[in-house]
Design a protein around this motif. Structure first.
Motif, PDB file in Angstrom:
ATOM      1  N   ARG A  82       5.173 -13.078   1.164  1.00 36.83           N
ATOM      2  CA  ARG A  82       3.747 -13.117   0.848  1.00 36.83           C
ATOM      3  C   ARG A  82       3.054 -11.809   1.250  1.00 36.83           C
ATOM      4  O   ARG A  82       2.144 -11.327   0.549  1.00 36.83           O
ATOM      5  CB  ARG A  82       3.090 -14.308   1.550  1.00 36.83           C
ATOM      6  N   VAL A  83       3.480 -11.230   2.390  1.00 33.89           N
ATOM      7  CA  VAL A  83       2.881  -9.964   2.820  1.00 33.89           C
ATOM      8  C   VAL A  83       3.186  -8.866   1.808  1.00 33.89           C
ATOM      9  O   VAL A  83       2.290  -8.083   1.403  1.00 33.89           O
ATOM     10  CB  VAL A  83       3.403  -9.583   4.221  1.00 33.89           C
ATOM     11  N   ALA A  84       4.476  -8.780   1.393  1.00 35.05           N
ATOM     12  CA  ALA A  84       4.851  -7.735   0.427  1.00 35.05           C
ATOM     13  C   ALA A  84       4.145  -7.929  -0.898  1.00 35.05           C
ATOM     14  O   ALA A  84       3.653  -6.960  -1.516  1.00 35.05           O
ATOM     15  CB  ALA A  84       6.368  -7.752   0.230  1.00 35.05           C
ATOM     16  N   ALA A 112      -2.870  -5.812  -3.602  1.00 31.76           N
ATOM     17  CA  ALA A 112      -3.937  -4.931  -3.096  1.00 31.76           C
ATOM     18  C   ALA A 112      -3.886  -3.573  -3.774  1.00 31.76           C
ATOM     19  O   ALA A 112      -4.942  -2.978  -4.109  1.00 31.76           O
ATOM     20  CB  ALA A 112      -3.795  -4.781  -1.573  1.00 31.76           C
ATOM     21  N   MET A 113      -2.674  -3.048  -3.995  1.00 31.31           N
ATOM     22  CA  MET A 113      -2.564  -1.761  -4.689  1.00 31.31           C
ATOM     23  C   MET A 113      -3.060  -1.865  -6.133  1.00 31.31           C
ATOM     24  O   MET A 113      -3.690  -0.931  -6.664  1.00 31.31           O
ATOM     25  CB  MET A 113      -1.106  -1.291  -4.665  1.00 31.31           C
ATOM     26  N   ALA A 114      -2.759  -3.003  -6.774  1.00 29.31           N
ATOM     27  CA  ALA A 114      -3.249  -3.185  -8.149  1.00 29.31           C
ATOM     28  C   ALA A 114      -4.774  -3.244  -8.166  1.00 29.31           C
ATOM     29  O   ALA A 114      -5.436  -2.671  -9.071  1.00 29.31           O
ATOM     30  CB  ALA A 114      -2.657  -4.462  -8.739  1.00 29.31           C
ATOM     31  N   SER A 115      -5.353  -3.916  -7.188  1.00 26.20           N
ATOM     32  CA  SER A 115      -6.822  -3.985  -7.110  1.00 26.20           C
ATOM     33  C   SER A 115      -7.413  -2.606  -6.857  1.00 26.20           C
ATOM     34  O   SER A 115      -8.444  -2.222  -7.458  1.00 26.20           O
ATOM     35  CB  SER A 115      -7.233  -4.960  -5.999  1.00 26.20           C
ATOM     36  N   LEU A 116      -6.762  -1.848  -5.943  1.00 25.74           N
ATOM     37  CA  LEU A 116      -7.242  -0.492  -5.670  1.00 25.74           C
ATOM     38  C   LEU A 116      -7.137   0.388  -6.900  1.00 25.74           C
ATOM     39  O   LEU A 116      -8.029   1.226  -7.172  1.00 25.74           O
ATOM     40  CB  LEU A 116      -6.434   0.109  -4.508  1.00 25.74           C
ATOM     41  N   PHE A 117      -6.082   0.207  -7.664  1.00 31.02           N
ATOM     42  CA  PHE A 117      -5.912   0.987  -8.903  1.00 31.02           C
ATOM     43  C   PHE A 117      -7.061   0.722  -9.881  1.00 31.02           C
ATOM     44  O   PHE A 117      -7.638   1.662 -10.466  1.00 31.02           O
ATOM     45  CB  PHE A 117      -4.561   0.649  -9.535  1.00 31.02           C
ATOM     46  N   PHE A 119      -2.589   7.383  -5.457  1.00 31.43           N
ATOM     47  CA  PHE A 119      -1.873   6.603  -4.434  1.00 31.43           C
ATOM     48  C   PHE A 119      -1.573   5.194  -4.933  1.00 31.43           C
ATOM     49  O   PHE A 119      -0.443   4.698  -4.820  1.00 31.43           O
ATOM     50  CB  PHE A 119      -2.718   6.547  -3.149  1.00 31.43           C
ATOM     51  N   ALA A 120      -2.591   4.510  -5.481  1.00 30.48           N
ATOM     52  CA  ALA A 120      -2.410   3.126  -5.931  1.00 30.48           C
ATOM     53  C   ALA A 120      -1.424   3.048  -7.088  1.00 30.48           C
ATOM     54  O   ALA A 120      -0.587   2.131  -7.167  1.00 30.48           O
ATOM     55  CB  ALA A 120      -3.757   2.532  -6.329  1.00 30.48           C
ATOM     56  N   GLU A 121      -1.517   4.015  -8.020  1.00 29.23           N
ATOM     57  CA  GLU A 121      -0.623   3.981  -9.177  1.00 29.23           C
ATOM     58  C   GLU A 121       0.831   4.138  -8.761  1.00 29.23           C
ATOM     59  O   GLU A 121       1.711   3.381  -9.188  1.00 29.23           O
ATOM     60  CB  GLU A 121      -1.032   5.100 -10.133  1.00 29.23           C
TER      61      GLU A 121
END
Length: 405
Positions: free
Chosen positions: A3-5, A11-16, A35-37
């Motif tokens: 779940r953490v991974a 979170a990276m997709a949201s940041l992207f 970074f997010a991509e």
């Protein structure tokens, strides 16, 4: 950890999405976008790699995925070969045992002032109890009862009984039995006196009953029987006792030497063993014996207690002191242990690793996947986390190179 991974990837997709939307507002959002991509790419690549080890990603039959379930037989053979080549070779076993003083270790355990002998005694009791519980009660009982029945069938009972009876007569131990029989006969006669009187009264004719002679006849018969029994009990040389003793001597001789008598005893023994009541008695006896053995072995204060437990304690303590303090004995025991274990590895190494291989091959694919993933799954999720962060860091470096160059 999964779940953490996965949460980090989300979170990276949201940041992207956020950085892509805000990129025109300020140049700094370009760094976040890069970074997010790159983090999404790294996280997705490692998710695919980790998932492909155990199952088909998204259920799609992509080639070279579900590696462990699809190749569990080859993995089992590889594990067995690895164990055989690196652990169960005579050289490895000998080198490992050469650095160990097994005799001194055993001596320290056995001679320990606190609980050495008791640990040995309790450990032996627990081991016996575990073995007794692990074995199937019905199968074990059938084996025990079958073995007992086989031995009884093989036993030539008549000569044994003849020898026992002859020995008892020679030692005059049969006299107590005769006196007990006479005493029992007297008590039986007294308890059934009314029935005997009624029997004589019914068998007497009308004249005897009318004159009352049937009662006198009954009294005379009973008095005679009481007198005969009393004389037999008092007089060791009474003719009736001599007849009984002669009969016992003849029986002992026939049991030992007469084929006809021996055949009758053997036939009687066969009938008894074939009787369902004997089978039920053996079943009940086995259940009582098993239950009593388990209670005794599981009792901490009574396990192998008494003279046997004390003897085990004394012997183990003395043996422990000798193993701990005698270098010559240590060398002998260690040499024997090394030779035995090295020989075992040489002779039975293939069978041991084959057990590992066949056990793994016998598991179904889901069992293999569950057990291996349960053992290393946490570390594999760290690979996903690290892939996400490393991917993002590489994205920053590429963005920096693009901006600066």
């Amino acid at each position: 950890m999964r779940r953490v991974a996965t949460g980090l990837l989300v979170a990276m997709a949201s940041l992207f999405l956020l950085a892509r939307h805000m990129a025109p507002a300020h140049p700094g959002w370009g760094w976040a976008l890069s970074f997010a991509e790159a983090a999404m790419v790294g996280g997705l690549a490692d998710w695919f790699a980790v998932t492909a080890l155990f199952r088909h990603p998204l259920g799609l039959p992509i080639p070279h995925t579900a590696i462990i379930p699809e190749n569990k037989d080859r993995i089992a053979d590889s594990m067995a070969a690895f164990l055989r080549a690196n652990f169960l070779t005579p050289q490895v076993v000998a080198r490992r045992l050469g650095a160990m003083n097994l005799a001194a270790m055993a001596g320290d355990f056995l001679a320990a002032p606190r609980g050495g002998p008791s640990r040995l005694r309790e450990g032996g009791a627990d081991l016996l109890a575990d073995v007794l519980e692990a074995l199937d009660p019905e199968q074990l009982g059938a084996m025990v009862k079958g073995g007992l029945r086989t031995q009884l069938e093989k036993l030539d009972l008549a000569p044994l009984l003849g020898q026992m009876l002859a020995a008892a007569i020679a030692d005059r131990r049969h006299l107590a039995v005769l006196e007990s029989l006479l005493h029992w006969a007297g008590l039986t006669l007294e308890a059934n006196e009314g029935m005997i009187r009624a029997l004589i009264h019914d068998r007497a004719n009308a004249v005897l009953r009318w004159t009352g002679l049937d009662e006198r006849l009954a009294n005379a018969i009973l008095d005679g029987l009481y007198k005969l029994l009393a004389e037999c009990m008092v007089d060791p040389n009474h003719p009736l006792r001599r007849k009984a003793e002669e009969g016992l001597e003849t029986l002992a001789r026939d049991l030992a030497h007469d084929p006809a008598t021996q055949a009758r005893v053997a036939a009687l023994k066969g009938e008894l063993l074939a009787n369902p009541a004997i089978a039920a008695w053996l079943d009940a006896m086995w259940e009582r014996l098993r239950a009593a053995s388990l209670r005794a072995l599981r009792d901490p204060s009574g396990a192998l207690s008494g003279p046997i437990g004390e003897a085990i304690g004394r012997a183990s303590g003395e043996l422990g002191q000798a193993l701990r303090d005698d270098p010559h004995l240590q060398r002998l025991v260690n040499r024997f242990a090394r030779r035995t274990l090295v020989g075992t590895a040489h002779r039975y190494g293939d069978q041991i690793v084959r057990l590992v291989s066949e056990t793994v091959k016998g598991w179904d694919s889901s069992t293999v996947t569950t057990r291996i993933e349960g053992a290393v799954g946490r570390d594999l999720q760290f690979i996903r986390i690290n892939g996400t962060l490393v991917g993002g860091s590489v994205g920053l470096l590429l963005h920096a190179a693009d901006v600066l160059l």
